[in-house]
Design an enzyme around this catalytic site. Structure first.
Site, PDB file in Angstrom:
ATOM      1  N   ASP A 164       0.822  -1.207   0.000  1.00  0.00           N
ATOM      2  CA  ASP A 164       0.000   0.000   0.000  1.00  0.00           C
ATOM      3  C   ASP A 164       0.859   1.261   0.000  1.00  0.00           C
ATOM      4  O   ASP A 164       0.484   2.284  -0.570  1.00  0.00           O
ATOM      5  CB  ASP A 164      -0.927  -0.002   1.217  1.00  0.00           C
ATOM      6  CG  ASP A 164      -2.150  -0.897   1.011  1.00  0.00           C
ATOM      7  OD1 ASP A 164      -2.293  -1.460  -0.087  1.00  0.00           O
ATOM      8  OD2 ASP A 164      -2.943  -1.026   1.951  1.00  0.00           O
ATOM      9  N   GLY A 165       2.022   1.179   0.648  1.00  0.00           N
ATOM     10  CA  GLY A 165       2.917   2.337   0.653  1.00  0.00           C
ATOM     11  C   GLY A 165       3.355   2.726  -0.741  1.00  0.00           C
ATOM     12  O   GLY A 165       3.488   3.911  -1.058  1.00  0.00           O
ATOM     13  N   ASN A 204      -4.807   8.401   2.289  1.00  0.00           N
ATOM     14  CA  ASN A 204      -5.114   7.742   3.558  1.00  0.00           C
ATOM     15  C   ASN A 204      -5.380   8.742   4.678  1.00  0.00           C
ATOM     16  O   ASN A 204      -6.477   8.787   5.227  1.00  0.00           O
ATOM     17  CB  ASN A 204      -3.964   6.820   3.975  1.00  0.00           C
ATOM     18  CG  ASN A 204      -4.210   5.369   3.618  1.00  0.00           C
ATOM     19  OD1 ASN A 204      -5.232   5.014   3.040  1.00  0.00           O
ATOM     20  ND2 ASN A 204      -3.268   4.519   3.953  1.00  0.00           N
ATOM     21  N   ASP A 205      -4.356   9.511   5.028  1.00  0.00           N
ATOM     22  CA  ASP A 205      -4.518  10.365   6.207  1.00  0.00           C
ATOM     23  C   ASP A 205      -3.495  11.489   6.292  1.00  0.00           C
ATOM     24  O   ASP A 205      -2.415  11.428   5.710  1.00  0.00           O
ATOM     25  CB  ASP A 205      -4.448   9.527   7.495  1.00  0.00           C
ATOM     26  CG  ASP A 205      -3.272   8.565   7.517  1.00  0.00           C
ATOM     27  OD1 ASP A 205      -2.181   8.948   7.081  1.00  0.00           O
ATOM     28  OD2 ASP A 205      -3.448   7.408   7.954  1.00  0.00           O
ATOM     29  N   ASP A 225      -0.687  12.343  22.060  1.00  0.00           N
ATOM     30  CA  ASP A 225       0.456  12.153  21.167  1.00  0.00           C
ATOM     31  C   ASP A 225       0.231  12.710  19.765  1.00  0.00           C
ATOM     32  O   ASP A 225       1.191  12.832  19.001  1.00  0.00           O
ATOM     33  CB  ASP A 225       0.779  10.665  21.052  1.00  0.00           C
ATOM     34  CG  ASP A 225       1.370  10.105  22.332  1.00  0.00           C
ATOM     35  OD1 ASP A 225       1.572  10.879  23.288  1.00  0.00           O
ATOM     36  OD2 ASP A 225       1.621   8.884  22.378  1.00  0.00           O
ATOM     37  N   THR A 275      -9.036   2.287   7.567  1.00  0.00           N
ATOM     38  CA  THR A 275      -8.539   0.949   7.927  1.00  0.00           C
ATOM     39  C   THR A 275      -7.036   0.944   8.159  1.00  0.00           C
ATOM     40  O   THR A 275      -6.443  -0.123   8.329  1.00  0.00           O
ATOM     41  CB  THR A 275      -8.885  -0.075   6.829  1.00  0.00           C
ATOM     42  OG1 THR A 275      -8.401   0.405   5.570  1.00  0.00           O
ATOM     43  CG2 THR A 275     -10.382  -0.292   6.744  1.00  0.00           C
ATOM     44  N   ALA A 276      -6.412   2.127   8.197  1.00  0.00           N
ATOM     45  CA  ALA A 276      -4.968   2.210   8.374  1.00  0.00           C
ATOM     46  C   ALA A 276      -4.637   2.691   9.789  1.00  0.00           C
ATOM     47  O   ALA A 276      -5.112   2.129  10.773  1.00  0.00           O
ATOM     48  CB  ALA A 276      -4.372   3.114   7.294  1.00  0.00           C
ATOM     49  N   TYR A 277      -3.854   3.753   9.922  1.00  0.00           N
ATOM     50  CA  TYR A 277      -3.402   4.246  11.218  1.00  0.00           C
ATOM     51  C   TYR A 277      -4.579   4.610  12.123  1.00  0.00           C
ATOM     52  O   TYR A 277      -4.579   4.350  13.324  1.00  0.00           O
ATOM     53  CB  TYR A 277      -2.493   5.449  10.984  1.00  0.00           C
ATOM     54  CG  TYR A 277      -1.704   5.940  12.177  1.00  0.00           C
ATOM     55  CD1 TYR A 277      -1.667   5.252  13.393  1.00  0.00           C
ATOM     56  CD2 TYR A 277      -0.963   7.121  12.079  1.00  0.00           C
ATOM     57  CE1 TYR A 277      -0.927   5.713  14.466  1.00  0.00           C
ATOM     58  CE2 TYR A 277      -0.224   7.592  13.147  1.00  0.00           C
ATOM     59  CZ  TYR A 277      -0.203   6.886  14.334  1.00  0.00           C
ATOM     60  OH  TYR A 277       0.525   7.361  15.393  1.00  0.00           O
ATOM     61  N   SER A 278      -5.612   5.190  11.554  1.00  0.00           N
ATOM     62  CA  SER A 278      -6.780   5.579  12.342  1.00  0.00           C
ATOM     63  C   SER A 278      -7.407   4.382  13.043  1.00  0.00           C
ATOM     64  O   SER A 278      -7.786   4.452  14.219  1.00  0.00           O
ATOM     65  CB  SER A 278      -7.812   6.269  11.437  1.00  0.00           C
ATOM     66  OG  SER A 278      -8.989   6.583  12.146  1.00  0.00           O
TER      67      SER A 278
END
Length: 283
Positions: A68-69, A140-141, A170, A181-184
């Site tokens: 994905d990256g 994504n974010d 933080d 569906t990623a970091y969040s």
């Protein structure tokens, strides 16, 4: 059909997969392009090697090989060309990549014949108010996060100039439905249908028992204000790339981008299949 192949050269198997992909596409009548800078390390018979910009101008589909990256990076690099992206997954999860290596023959033959769907995904646009040197787009974010582990930071979140949250923690994640569906998600945020028209704001490790993630309509403007910090204590990034330092009192404005990204898919339920196959298997 013309396909531009963009392998992640940092993946050991990317060259081998690029070769297989090119052969399948050519067998089914598609023309294949690659960046001329890759020719010394990835010289494939029948592939036309052109400068990067010419590849994008002449292709119908971009084929990324990585995780994905890789898709996020290529999406940012090719944003102004408005070309759909299909990802071949060599990563560990691959929510955005809709082709696994064992699906190459079936899915690339379909691409060569134009038998695929286009899934339009919204992007976020972000800039730092009062600072004309940095702006970005995110599939994504957008993440605002502290630089040191031992010190929490004060953050204030505004929606259309109305204060909706103030907390010490933080950082803050502002995610698209794609990025939900990623970091969040890892920070406790909800999973949104990728076709939902919304923005998710998720605090990172808030020092509070009542600081939930929030979902806003896509028309809203989100402002994230940073409290008192020393230099190089807080950074902002788009899709995990290009960390940019924020000063004390800085405000980042996040809104719906005027741009979109189109992903090549083969089913209307790709996102939920990925959740079932790739997330549930981790339990």
């Amino acid at each position: 059909m013309t396909v531009y192949i963009a392998p992640n050269t940092g993946k050991s198997s990317a060259g081998e997969v690029a070769l297989r992909a090119a052969q399948i596409l050519q067998t089914h009548g598609a023309a294949v392009l690659m960046d001329q800078e890759l020719r010394p390390s990835c010289n494939i018979a029948g592939v036309q090697y052109l400068p990067f910009a010419e590849c994008l101008e002449n292709t119908d589909v971009i084929l990324t090989i990585g995780g994905d990256g890789t898709i996020l990076q290529v999406a940012n690099q090719t944003l102004n060309y408005h070309k759909p992206i299909l990802g071949i997954n060599l990563g560990r999860c691959g929510f955005l990549a809709t082709c696994e290596v064992d699906e190459l023959e079936a899915k690339l033959s379909a691409v060569a014949h134009g038998h695929f769907n286009l899934d339009t995904r919204m992007l976020l646009y972000v800039r730092v108010l009062g600072d004309e040197t940095w702006e970005g787009h995110a599939l994504n974010d957008v993440v605002v996060t502290k630089g040191r582990l031992q010190q929490a930071i004060d953050f204030s979140v505004y929606c259309d100039d109305i204060l909706v949250e103030h907390f010490r923690g933080d950082g803050v994640i502002v995610a698209t439905p794609t990025g939900s569906t990623a970091y969040s998600l890892a920070a406790g945020g909800p999973i949104l249908d990728s076709q939902t028209k919304g923005i998710v704001v998720t605090p990172i490790c808030p020092h509070s028992l009542a600081t939930p993630a929030m979902v806003f309509a896509q028309e809203r403007k989100i402002h994230i204000c940073v409290g008192q910090v020393a230099d190089h204590e807080v950074f902002i990034s788009c899709d995990g790339d290009n960390n940019y330092p924020l000063r004390a009192g800085a405000t980042a404005m996040v809104r719906l981008s005027d741009q979109v990204i189109q992903l090549v898919t083969f089913s209307k339920a790709e996102q939920f299949q990925a959740i079932d196959q790739k997330l549930r298997s981790r339990r």
